[in-house]
Design a protein around this motif. Sequence first.
Motif, PDB file in Angstrom:
ATOM      1  N   THR A  10       0.826  -1.211   0.000  1.00 13.76           N
ATOM      2  CA  THR A  10       0.000   0.000   0.000  1.00 13.76           C
ATOM      3  C   THR A  10       0.854   1.251   0.000  1.00 13.76           C
ATOM      4  OG1 THR A  10      -1.798  -1.132   1.153  1.00 13.76           O
ATOM      5  CG2 THR A  10      -1.767   1.276   1.279  1.00 13.76           C
TER       6      THR A  10
ATOM      7  N   GLN B 276       0.383   3.201  -3.350  1.00 15.87           N
ATOM      8  CA  GLN B 276      -0.515   4.340  -3.162  1.00 15.87           C
ATOM      9  C   GLN B 276       0.195   5.587  -2.676  1.00 15.87           C
ATOM     10  OE1 GLN B 276      -4.222   3.194  -3.732  1.00 15.87           O
ATOM     11  NE2 GLN B 276      -3.504   5.025  -4.733  1.00 15.87           N
TER      12      GLN B 276
ATOM     13  N   TYR C 138       2.492  11.449   3.368  1.00 17.85           N
ATOM     14  CA  TYR C 138       1.437  12.241   2.734  1.00 17.85           C
ATOM     15  C   TYR C 138       2.013  13.097   1.607  1.00 17.85           C
ATOM     16  CZ  TYR C 138      -2.616  15.285   2.199  1.00 17.85           C
ATOM     17  OH  TYR C 138      -3.679  15.963   1.683  1.00 17.85           O
TER      18      TYR C 138
ATOM     19  N   MET D  47       2.459  11.089  -1.433  1.00 20.14           N
ATOM     20  CA  MET D  47       1.201  10.739  -2.103  1.00 20.14           C
ATOM     21  C   MET D  47       0.759  11.837  -3.054  1.00 20.14           C
ATOM     22  SD  MET D  47      -1.001   9.104   1.035  1.00 20.14           S
ATOM     23  CE  MET D  47      -2.487   8.664   0.172  1.00 20.14           C
TER      24      MET D  47
ATOM     25  N   GLU E  24      -7.253  16.875   6.736  1.00 20.69           N
ATOM     26  CA  GLU E  24      -7.075  16.162   5.469  1.00 20.69           C
ATOM     27  C   GLU E  24      -6.005  15.076   5.607  1.00 20.69           C
ATOM     28  OE1 GLU E  24      -7.199  18.823   2.124  1.00 20.69           O
ATOM     29  OE2 GLU E  24      -5.815  17.529   1.019  1.00 20.69           O
TER      30      GLU E  24
ATOM     31  N   ASP F  80      -7.332  12.177   7.475  1.00 22.77           N
ATOM     32  CA  ASP F  80      -8.159  11.378   6.572  1.00 22.77           C
ATOM     33  C   ASP F  80      -7.304  10.403   5.766  1.00 22.77           C
ATOM     34  OD1 ASP F  80      -9.552  11.189   3.659  1.00 22.77           O
ATOM     35  OD2 ASP F  80     -11.072  11.457   5.209  1.00 22.77           O
ATOM     36  N   ALA F  81      -6.137  10.882   5.351  1.00 17.04           N
ATOM     37  CA  ALA F  81      -5.227  10.043   4.566  1.00 17.04           C
ATOM     38  C   ALA F  81      -4.766   8.832   5.373  1.00 17.04           C
ATOM     39  CB  ALA F  81      -4.022  10.858   4.105  1.00 17.04           C
TER      40      ALA F  81
ATOM     41  N   GLY G 258      -6.415   7.349   7.667  1.00 15.75           N
ATOM     42  CA  GLY G 258      -7.546   6.426   7.700  1.00 15.75           C
ATOM     43  C   GLY G 258      -7.675   5.638   6.407  1.00 15.75           C
ATOM     44  N   GLU G 259      -7.455   6.308   5.303  1.00 14.06           N
ATOM     45  CA  GLU G 259      -7.580   5.634   4.017  1.00 14.06           C
ATOM     46  C   GLU G 259      -6.471   4.603   3.824  1.00 14.06           C
ATOM     47  OE1 GLU G 259      -9.955   5.440   2.056  1.00 14.06           O
ATOM     48  OE2 GLU G 259      -9.003   4.362   0.407  1.00 14.06           O
TER      49      GLU G 259
ATOM     50  N   ASN H 143      -7.370   1.726   5.811  1.00 15.26           N
ATOM     51  CA  ASN H 143      -8.504   1.082   5.148  1.00 15.26           C
ATOM     52  C   ASN H 143      -8.008   0.139   4.047  1.00 15.26           C
ATOM     53  OD1 ASN H 143     -11.294   0.787   4.787  1.00 15.26           O
ATOM     54  ND2 ASN H 143     -11.245   2.177   3.035  1.00 15.26           N
ATOM     55  N   ILE H 144      -7.079   0.616   3.264  1.00 16.99           N
ATOM     56  CA  ILE H 144      -6.549  -0.185   2.159  1.00 16.99           C
ATOM     57  C   ILE H 144      -5.747  -1.371   2.692  1.00 16.99           C
ATOM     58  CG2 ILE H 144      -5.031  -0.177   0.157  1.00 16.99           C
ATOM     59  CD1 ILE H 144      -5.713   2.801  -0.193  1.00 16.99           C
TER      60      ILE H 144
ATOM     61  N   GLY I 146      -8.209  -3.894   4.117  1.00 23.03           N
ATOM     62  CA  GLY I 146      -8.953  -4.564   3.052  1.00 23.03           C
ATOM     63  C   GLY I 146      -8.104  -5.601   2.329  1.00 23.03           C
TER      64      GLY I 146
ATOM     65  N   LEU J  82     -14.671   0.161   9.304  1.00 24.24           N
ATOM     66  CA  LEU J  82     -14.232   1.511   8.952  1.00 24.24           C
ATOM     67  C   LEU J  82     -13.233   2.003   9.996  1.00 24.24           C
ATOM     68  CD1 LEU J  82     -17.675   3.041   7.909  1.00 24.24           C
ATOM     69  CD2 LEU J  82     -15.797   2.390   6.411  1.00 24.24           C
ATOM     70  N   PRO J  83     -12.205   2.732   9.555  1.00 27.36           N
ATOM     71  CA  PRO J  83     -11.185   3.171  10.515  1.00 27.36           C
ATOM     72  C   PRO J  83     -11.609   4.373  11.344  1.00 27.36           C
ATOM     73  CG  PRO J  83     -10.634   3.932   8.309  1.00 27.36           C
ATOM     74  CD  PRO J  83     -11.885   3.135   8.178  1.00 27.36           C
TER      75      PRO J  83
ATOM     76  N   MET K  37     -13.892   8.750   1.850  1.00 29.15           N
ATOM     77  CA  MET K  37     -12.603   9.274   2.298  1.00 29.15           C
ATOM     78  C   MET K  37     -12.127  10.359   1.326  1.00 29.15           C
ATOM     79  SD  MET K  37     -12.139   7.494   4.999  1.00 29.15           S
ATOM     80  CE  MET K  37     -10.478   7.237   5.606  1.00 29.15           C
ATOM     81  N   MET K  38     -11.954  11.547   1.859  1.00 30.44           N
ATOM     82  CA  MET K  38     -11.523  12.692   1.063  1.00 30.44           C
ATOM     83  C   MET K  38     -10.190  12.406   0.359  1.00 30.44           C
ATOM     84  SD  MET K  38     -10.719  16.495   2.608  1.00 30.44           S
ATOM     85  CE  MET K  38     -10.394  15.750   4.182  1.00 30.44           C
ATOM     86  N   THR K  39      -9.320  11.709   1.078  1.00 37.25           N
ATOM     87  CA  THR K  39      -8.007  11.402   0.505  1.00 37.25           C
ATOM     88  C   THR K  39      -8.138  10.603  -0.769  1.00 37.25           C
ATOM     89  OG1 THR K  39      -6.936  11.381   2.650  1.00 37.25           O
ATOM     90  CG2 THR K  39      -5.858  10.145   0.916  1.00 37.25           C
TER      91      THR K  39
ATOM     92  N   PRO L 120      -4.523  -1.122  -3.136  1.00 33.83           N
ATOM     93  CA  PRO L 120      -3.977   0.114  -3.680  1.00 33.83           C
ATOM     94  C   PRO L 120      -3.866   0.052  -5.203  1.00 33.83           C
ATOM     95  CG  PRO L 120      -2.190  -1.209  -2.795  1.00 33.83           C
ATOM     96  CD  PRO L 120      -3.472  -1.927  -2.483  1.00 33.83           C
TER      97      PRO L 120
END
Lengths: 283, 130
Positions: A136, A140, A194, A197, A208, A211-212, A214-215, A218-219, A222, A240-241, B14-16, B112
């Motif tokens: 990831t 990502q 970040y 990214m 923001e 949020d990153a 968390g995403e 999340n990835i 998953g 969900l995180p 997710m905004m990101t 990803p």
Amino acid sequence: MKLTTNIDGPALIVPLPRLIDTSWGEAFEAQSKEWLATPSRLFVLDFENSHEIKNQVYRAIVVFARNCRKEEKFLVSLNMKESIINRLSKDGVLESFNPLKSMVEARGLLGETQTRSAPKLDVRLINPFIQATVKTLEVQAQTPSKPGKPFLLKVEEKGDKPPVAIAGVIALSSSEFNGSITLAFPEKVFLKIYGNMFGENPDHITAEIEDAAGEILNIIYGTAKTELNAQFGMDLRPALPTILSGDKIRIRQKTMEMLIILPFETDAGQFQIEVALDRSRAG
Amino acid sequence: MFDINTKILIVDDMMTMRKLVMKALKDIGFSQFSEAADGVKAWELLSQPSSDIKLVISDWNMPNCTGLDLLKRVRSEHSYKTIPFILLTAESEISQVAQAIQAGVSSYITKPFSPDVLKKKLTEVHAKMG
């Protein structure tokens, strides 16, 4: 006679008198039963001031040493004079006294015990999380990372760790176990990730950026979940995180039989994943 | 490949991820976007009379209305039956992919993802449209 004891962390230290005689032995036999019921896991007989031990005392020590072994606790002796070592060896009871060179060596026994009695580090469970994290961040976030050696940790022994500025937490839920996975970063490490990214150069954590985190978690979750469910028949459920942040937040993994730490190294520094599991709470 | 003036609806709580997808699409050359944080909002944008959305890229796990539910709703409406709909999600279990295919997904991208993978999928979806 009431014996004096000192508490030093997980150790209960019993300073011995110059002459270790029958009355001492009787007091030891009575009190040692109480000591065994305490949280202390290491019992230290300190022979610093002792010059002679009567053989009538042997039985109380031998019995106590045996009971310690049953409870996965340890009895050791420190500062034992050579004359006493020779005497005990000749009488065939030295092993029960377990003389060691130092307190450091004695405490090392606790480390062995913790890994021996803790649940085995199941690589089937952690490898998917390691692989998902590396993939990831690489794909990502254009951030290569190198996994370090995973290890087990008791929750109360978190000790000194790198300060965590941002963490994502996901609850793990399956029919076999409950727990959580936490992705924890020091500030400068996540700011760099970040930045990689998005080609930006942030200097502090914003909503923001939270949020990153968390995403990314999340990835990772998953990806690992897919592997664990498909390859090993687990039934991890979607989740969900939650993001935690703040200066030097302290992450508490409650309950939990064990805490698995998966450390990673990046160019910007270290981060880690903490996997907390409780098999007794399958849901 | 889709015309670079194609308006794309990006759906993710997710905004990101919305930002990442948009960045990847901008790198390809696209510039017209709408965003939604869940399937409910996405449907509102899509079903507006003035909507000129021609492509949907959606996450699966979202509050209120999942990407799969959004897909089913879109495919149940005559007006959007053939709109290209790509699911972009961390969920890649076979059973879920099967559900998505059955619901009429145009393509499925697992996170990803790299911008190259996104570009390749867009090319494939456009080619299928014939």
